[in-house]
Design an enzyme around this catalytic site. Structure first.
Site, PDB file in Angstrom:
ATOM      1  N   PHE A   1      -1.214  -0.794  -4.264  1.00 24.97           N
ATOM      2  CA  PHE A   1      -2.197   0.297  -4.338  1.00 24.97           C
ATOM      3  C   PHE A   1      -1.517   1.649  -4.217  1.00 24.97           C
ATOM      4  CE2 PHE A   1      -5.948  -2.270  -4.097  1.00 24.97           C
ATOM      5  CZ  PHE A   1      -5.639  -3.354  -3.300  1.00 24.97           C
TER       6      PHE A   1
ATOM      7  N   PHE B   1       0.838  -1.203   0.000  1.00 24.61           N
ATOM      8  CA  PHE B   1       0.000   0.000   0.000  1.00 24.61           C
ATOM      9  C   PHE B   1       0.866   1.243   0.000  1.00 24.61           C
ATOM     10  CE2 PHE B   1      -4.020  -1.984   1.310  1.00 24.61           C
ATOM     11  CZ  PHE B   1      -3.600  -3.143   1.941  1.00 24.61           C
ATOM     12  N   ASP B   2       0.415   2.262  -0.720  1.00 25.06           N
ATOM     13  CA  ASP B   2       0.973   3.606  -0.536  1.00 25.06           C
ATOM     14  C   ASP B   2       0.328   4.141   0.741  1.00 25.06           C
ATOM     15  OD1 ASP B   2       0.391   6.789  -2.143  1.00 25.06           O
ATOM     16  OD2 ASP B   2       2.086   6.147  -0.908  1.00 25.06           O
ATOM     17  N   GLY B   3       0.913   5.195   1.313  1.00 26.49           N
ATOM     18  CA  GLY B   3       0.382   5.733   2.562  1.00 26.49           C
ATOM     19  C   GLY B   3      -0.693   6.780   2.340  1.00 26.49           C
TER      20      GLY B   3
ATOM     21  N   ASP C   1      -2.255   6.129  -5.169  1.00 25.82           N
ATOM     22  CA  ASP C   1      -3.242   7.089  -5.661  1.00 25.82           C
ATOM     23  C   ASP C   1      -2.719   7.910  -6.835  1.00 25.82           C
ATOM     24  OD1 ASP C   1      -2.776  10.186  -4.062  1.00 25.82           O
ATOM     25  OD2 ASP C   1      -1.482   8.436  -3.778  1.00 25.82           O
TER      26      ASP C   1
END
Lengths: 364, 311
Positions: free
Chosen positions: A324, A207-209, A326
């Site tokens: 993931f 995951f990105d943060g 954004d």
């Protein structure tokens, strides 16, 4: 008096519906238990972690999609029906689905009666006629997918909610955006240009943060006030938890399943591994992120602070089944080096491309 | 002394003979009376029973009468899809006025009419249309026949025939009228008709009763395989399939959905294959495999729901 009656009658209705649901569930359970092939039965939706995948993420339908776009829906359906018995090639979510099946197998070994498993639903806009080819392809690869939703052109959002979906993967950015707006974790998947060899006995999710696990509040500061403001702000509010992002609940669901393995002393051999891959730096802005996770009672197995370095090479080493992020910039970088990436269209990052504000078309 | 005794004897004889003839007369009179009485009774009874029998014959003739609606163009029964709807589902009782209130099946009826309209627009000589029949299933309703006809006219309903039955023989009249789909709000009626092999749907809390542009039919796949043995089910599916094919993939005024509630994907695929072999291609298809069907039904909003444990 009438109020009490109304309440009673709606309570009676609810009870009746519950009874019907239990009957359906019992019938399904009995059906699968009597199957000679020993197929694992799908879990009870309320307890499971439901992943809805679209047909184009599960299978590679690029050629078919071209027919749809160039020649229209009738020709597309006719083509699919004609090639019904030809299995489709795997799509971006295929490896992810196989990894989910591996975790399920381990969970069933340790907890044979539990309904806390991954539940995979094929959620597609396709018509039922096209569905036959999809079912044939699923049979070909022997995937454990027993729940299908072929909406015949209608929006899948209502059905996502009906299945209590925890994660929705699609190739259609509009549907994904709609799902996120409705509070369902969702991401648009991209097929990498090269294929990395992935782990076949462990599910690895990265995951990105910001704007993925966490809200985009800090991202806004970076974009609007610059990096220096960002560092100051993060230092100042180090102990204030960030607000949650669209994929926080999915991380939570993964954590719940991980703890089931820990409870059986399988921490070192846990078939689920989570990664945080963030552009933040450990020295300054990273602390807030870890403290936020702790305040939520969540943990990630590995936290990687890149301090602005490109994510592609690191992801190539991690080899997640899904990553993931954004920002399309990072997605493209990951794709180039063989990582299966999923774009989360959330937050201020959507209005920028490579650091520059995108001209928004004037709304009519 | 002897003379008097002879006289006595003679007197006795006289008395005896007189008594004998008297007795005979009495006997004769009695016979005559009995004879007259019984014949009168017989005649009376005969007259009575004949009248009774005639009355019963009249009543039998009255029990089901099928009346054509002169305001509506009659459909070609060999090619049309005959749908019978229970009167009480379409027209509800209203205490006052000459006209009934609309019932839960009213939007369904309008949807059927909308499909017919589209079919005729595409082909003015189309014979595969919905042929709607309103049927009463109890005596009380049968007595309201005049009001039913006038209400139908009032709402401009495209009903080709009325079947006024008082209850016992309504299933027979369905079969006589070659009905392929029966719709009612009464579970017992639906069960009864299914038993006789006619596909029927319960209208009520699981079906949609608000106005809509599109007719939505839902088939419960778990029963499709079982029902496939019945010729009537196959005929219904093939006609519905043919009707669906008159329209394109998108924007059709009739939409068919298939849902399996219990089995896995194999049963699901089999149900789709069975329907396809009868000429029916579904638009939407859902395999629940035990997931709660309530939320899915709320999204599907079917007007007609066939199968699914509701028989």
């Amino acid at each position: 008096m009438s109020d009490i009656k109304i309440n009673e009658s709606s309570q009676v209705e609810d009870k009746a519906e519950e009874k019907e649901e239990e009957k359906d569930w019992a019938a399904a359970k009995a059906f699968f238990e009597h199957l000679k092939t020993n197929k694992p039965r799908p879990p009870k939706p309320g307890f499971a972690v439901t992943i809805a995948v679209s047909s184009r993420t599960l299978f590679n339908m690029v050629a078919e999609r071209l027919i749809y776009e160039k020649e229209g829906v009738e020709k597309y359906v006719a083509y699919q029906v004609e090639h019904e018995n030809e299995p489709l090639k795997p799509g971006p979510a295929f490896q992810f689905v196989k990894a989910l099946m591996t975790v399920n197998a381990r969970l069933r070994e340790l907890y044979p009666d539990s309904e806390e498993l991954f539940d995979i639903v094929l959620m597609t806009n396709n018509h039922a006629q096209v569905g036959v080819r999809l079912i044939n392809s699923i049979n070909h690869y022997d995937l454990t997918i027993e729940r299908f939703c072929m909406t015949g052109g209608k929006s899948p959002i209502g059905y996502l909610k009906a299945y209590m979906t925890n994660l929705y993967l699609s190739k259609d950015a509009d549907k994904v955006t709609e799902a996120i707006d409705e509070g369902i974790a969702a991401a648009t998947m991209f097929m990498p240009e090269t294929e990395n060899e992935l782990c076949d006995n462990q599910l690895r999710v990265a995951f990105d943060g910001d704007a993925v696990l966490f809200s985009d509040e800090s991202e806004i500061i970076v974009k609007q006030r610059g990096l220096d403001s960002f560092f100051e702000h993060e230092k100042k509010f180090e102990n204030k938890p960030l607000a949650q992002g669209p994929l926080k609940c999915f991380l939570e669901a993964l954590g719940k399943l991980q703890r089931k393995f820990y409870a059986k002393n399988e921490r070192l051999d846990c078939p689920i591994r989570t990664f945080l891959v963030t552009a933040r730096s450990a020295a300054s802005s990273g602390a807030r992120v870890l403290k936020t996770l702790r305040s939520w009672g969540l943990e990630v197995d590995e936290a990687l602070f890149l301090a602005g370095a490109p994510k592609g090479p690191l992801l190539q080493k991690i080899k997640p089944h899904i990553y993931f992020d954004d920002q399309m910039f990072h997605i493209e970088g990951a794709k180039e080096l063989g990582t299966i990436s999923a774009h989360v269209p959330y937050g201020i990052g959507q209005k920028y491309h490579r650091g520059k504000l995108i001209e928004q078309p004037k709304k009519e | 002394m002897l003379l008097s005794s002879t006289n006595q004897e003679e007197e006795d004889d006289e008395v005896a003979s007189k008594g004998g003839s008297e007795l005979f007369a009495v006997r004769r009179a009695t016979f005559l009376t009995i004879f007259l009485f019984s014949s009168v009774t017989a005649v009376t009874f005969r007259v009575f029973f004949t009248r009774l029998r005639r009355q019963r014959v009249d009543r039998e003739a009255e029990m089901v009468s099928t009346v054509a609606n002169v305001d509506v163009k009659q459909k070609d029964a060999d090619h049309a899809l005959v749908v019978a709807i229970s009167c009480s589902a379409v027209l509800e009782d209203a205490d006052d006025g000459d006209v009934h209130r609309v019932g839960v099946a009213f939007p369904l009826l309008q949807a059927l009419q909308s499909v017919n309209r589209h079919l005729v627009e595409a082909n003015s000589s189309e014979s595969l249309l919905f042929d709607v029949l309103l049927i009463t299933t109890d005596e009380r309703r049968q007595r309201q026949s005049a009001r039913i006809v006038s209400s139908t006219k009032h709402y401009g309903l495209e009903v080709s025939r009325f079947c006024f039955s008082d209850g016992e023989d309504f299933v027979e009249s369905l079969l006589e009228n070659q009905v392929q789909l029966f719709l009612s709000t009464e579970p017992e009626e639906v069960a009864l008709v299914w038993q006789r092999g006619v596909p029927s749907s319960l209208l009520g809390h699981q079906t949609w009763s608000s106005p809509s542009e599109q007719l939505r039919v839902l088939l419960c796949g778990d029963d499709v395989i079982a029902a496939a043995a019945a010729e009537s089910a196959q005929r219904f599916w093939s006609q519905l399939g043919a009707m669906r094919r008159r329209f394109g993939v998108l924007g059709s005024p009739v939409s068919v959905a298939v849902m399996t509630a219990h089995g896995g994907r194999r049963g699901f695929a089999d149900a789709l294959a069975t329907l396809r072999s009868c000429g029916l291609n579904a638009d939407e298809a859902h395999c629940l495999a035990g997931a709660p069907r309530g939320p899915i039904l709320e999204l599907l909003r079917p007007h007609v729901l066939l199968g699914g444990g509701l028989r």
